[in-house]
Design a protein around this motif. Structure first.
Motif, PDB file in Angstrom:
ATOM      1  N   ASN A  10      14.054 -35.169  10.581  1.00 51.41           N
ATOM      2  CA  ASN A  10      14.724 -35.951   9.534  1.00 51.41           C
ATOM      3  C   ASN A  10      16.074 -36.463  10.025  1.00 51.41           C
ATOM      4  O   ASN A  10      16.391 -37.656   9.920  1.00 51.41           O
ATOM      5  CB  ASN A  10      14.890 -35.082   8.286  1.00 51.41           C
ATOM      6  N   TYR A  11      16.869 -35.574  10.582  1.00 50.99           N
ATOM      7  CA  TYR A  11      18.229 -35.924  10.972  1.00 50.99           C
ATOM      8  C   TYR A  11      18.281 -36.870  12.168  1.00 50.99           C
ATOM      9  O   TYR A  11      19.183 -37.694  12.280  1.00 50.99           O
ATOM     10  CB  TYR A  11      19.030 -34.668  11.335  1.00 50.99           C
ATOM     11  N   PHE A  12      17.302 -36.745  13.078  1.00 47.17           N
ATOM     12  CA  PHE A  12      17.385 -37.487  14.333  1.00 47.17           C
ATOM     13  C   PHE A  12      16.289 -38.546  14.471  1.00 47.17           C
ATOM     14  O   PHE A  12      15.973 -38.968  15.590  1.00 47.17           O
ATOM     15  CB  PHE A  12      17.373 -36.515  15.514  1.00 47.17           C
ATOM     16  N   ASP A  13      15.728 -38.966  13.326  1.00 43.36           N
ATOM     17  CA  ASP A  13      14.817 -40.114  13.283  1.00 43.36           C
ATOM     18  C   ASP A  13      13.647 -39.959  14.248  1.00 43.36           C
ATOM     19  O   ASP A  13      13.392 -40.809  15.102  1.00 43.36           O
ATOM     20  CB  ASP A  13      15.576 -41.418  13.584  1.00 43.36           C
ATOM     21  N   VAL A  14      12.951 -38.850  14.099  1.00 44.86           N
ATOM     22  CA  VAL A  14      11.736 -38.599  14.880  1.00 44.86           C
ATOM     23  C   VAL A  14      10.595 -38.372  13.891  1.00 44.86           C
ATOM     24  O   VAL A  14      10.736 -37.619  12.922  1.00 44.86           O
ATOM     25  CB  VAL A  14      11.905 -37.364  15.791  1.00 44.86           C
ATOM     26  N   GLU A  15       9.464 -39.032  14.127  1.00 44.53           N
ATOM     27  CA  GLU A  15       8.305 -38.830  13.252  1.00 44.53           C
ATOM     28  C   GLU A  15       7.735 -37.435  13.500  1.00 44.53           C
ATOM     29  O   GLU A  15       7.458 -37.040  14.629  1.00 44.53           O
ATOM     30  CB  GLU A  15       7.232 -39.875  13.537  1.00 44.53           C
TER      31      GLU A  15
END
Length: 456
Positions: free
Chosen positions: A164-169
């Protein structure tokens, strides 16, 4: 008449004691230190007994020498390596010890860091995977907008936070009755060129079982042979990375598996330290992209740092080194074996009760889970048993499983250093008493019981 000396007043007539302890605004005046201490101490009495908290993996006991060392190091700031160079050196000793323990090909070429806990360590491991993938994609002239990370639906919530925090699916392999652990099945359906890595769990928090790292790695080998995709692995060893080296030394899960690029663990779980320390180690310097490491000027010196936090306690790092020195391999082996023996004793006894069946027995990490036998009763649930045990002082959680097993409720016990055989016998006595009471009900319990009180 002069105002009386506050210290001469009866204890519970002093300022603070005779009013309220629930301050939501800072009080105007001061109070005696013993009064402030008593207020906080009395509030703390309402907490549960940490030694009887069988929900937590976090350590609740250290010896008096550790307590003394802790008190001597309360004021150490881990980030201030210029002012506290000895503490900084001890931090490096610790992660190099771990690199050796986890079979880094060359532990002199390994690199690592301490963290506040294993959650921060997971995020640093995930960031390194993402950055390495980005570098490779840019070098190939490809886009870097849609990274994904693959893991079991049974992961700890810190991985949800990372994605969520680091924009990873976040791509989850759901647990099922047929595949209660991620074992490589279905990986070919979710891996693609945007996959930054696969996370394997050495100790699933729901059940205590190890995911088969070598099987997952073998499946990734097959995928690479077919597609050319070379997918690295990170091992979330929050608990198991400090159990397996001592209790299952022949099990290959660590840097002996070539795909494993990084491993995290929690020093304050089976590392046997008080709360506040975790570790992450990379198999070599090349596995940690240099552009993630900051070199900052702080209090007169330049220092490298890779962390989500800046100022943080150094005391727990010193406690970790104390544990390594005090126990050595043999001492850790003895403590972890004793802890597992208690888990196996408890699981064996609970598994023999008519009401229950085991999911795991504590053979991996000293953690096990059980459920009600199908059809045993329609009058009570494990939430009611959890509630009844809480009345007796025991904190034993009931909660649903993950993935396609979310309709199943289980209970779990975490055996830790300090849960003695005598305490285990007391716990079994209370489980039997409360199970008999619940089985004696002639009608269903009138309320749903104590629901899940924590998040994995």
């Amino acid at each position: 008449m002069a105002a009386p000396d506050e210290a001469l007043l009866p204890t519970f007539s002093r300022i603070g004691e005779s009013t309220t302890a629930r301050y939501t605004e800072i009080p105007e005046g001061s109070m005696l230190p013993e009064t402030a201490y008593r207020i906080v101490s009395d509030e703390m009495m309402l907490d549960g007994n940490a030694r009887l908290n069988l929900a937590t993996f976090v350590g609740t006991w250290m010896d008096e020498h550790a307590d003394r060392l802790y008190a001597e190091a309360f004021d150490k700031n881990m980030i201030d390596k210029d002012e506290y160079p000895a503490t900084a050196a001890i931090e490096e000793y610790c992660w190099r010890i771990l690199a050796d323990l986890w079979h880094a090909p060359d532990h002199h070429d390994a690199i690592g860091t301490s963290t506040i806990g294993s959650s921060e360590a997971c995020m640093l491991g995930g960031l390194a995977l993402k950055r390495r993938w980005q570098h490779a994609r840019r070098a190939a002239g490809k886009p870097t907008e849609k990274p994904n990370l693959i893991m079991s639906s049974a992961v700890q919530v810190c991985w949800e936070k990372f994605c969520n925090y680091f924009d990873v699916e976040m791509r989850l392999i759901p647990t099922t009755d047929e595949h209660p652990l991620m074992d490589g099945t279905g990986l070919e359906d979710v891996v693609d060129e945007n996959t930054i890595g696969v996370v394997a769990l050495m100790g699933v928090t729901y059940t205590g079982a190890y995911e088969p790292v070598t099987a997952i790695s073998a499946k990734l080998d097959e995928i690479q042979a077919k597609t050319g995709l070379d997918i690295p692995m990170h091992i979330d060893g929050a608990s198991g990375a400090m159990i397996a080296p001592f209790l299952q030394p022949e099990l290959e899960w660590d840097f002996r598996v070539e795909r494993v690029q990084s491993i995290n663990t929690s020093g304050h779980k089976y590392g046997l330290v008080y709360p506040g320390v975790g570790w992450v180690v990379w198999r070599n310097v090349a596995a940690l992209p240099d552009d993630l490491v900051f070199r900052v000027s702080y209090l007169g010196g330049e220092m490298p740092t890779f962390a989500l936090n800046f100022s943080r306690p150094g005391a727990q790092v010193l406690l970790q080194y104390y544990r390594f020195l005090r126990l050595g391999r043999n001492g850790y082996r003895e403590i972890q074996q004793t802890t597992q023996d208690v888990a196996r004793y408890l699981s064996g006894a609970i598994g023999r009760m008519d009401a229950y069946e085991l999911l795991t027995d504590g053979s991996d990490i000293p953690v096990f889970a059980w459920r009600l036998k199908p059809g045993h009763t329609d009058k009570w649930t494990l939430y009611h048993l959890s509630e009844r045990l809480r009345i007796r002082g025991w904190l034993v959680p009931a909660y649903p499983l993950s993935g396609e097993q979310a309709d199943q409720t289980v209970m779990r016990i975490v055996s830790r250093n300090g849960l003695s055989h005598d305490l285990a016998e007391d716990l079994l006595r209370d489980i039997r008493i409360e199970t008999d009471f619940l089985d004696s009900l002639e009608s269903p319990m009138p309320h749903p019981g104590l629901g899940p009180t924590f998040h994995h």
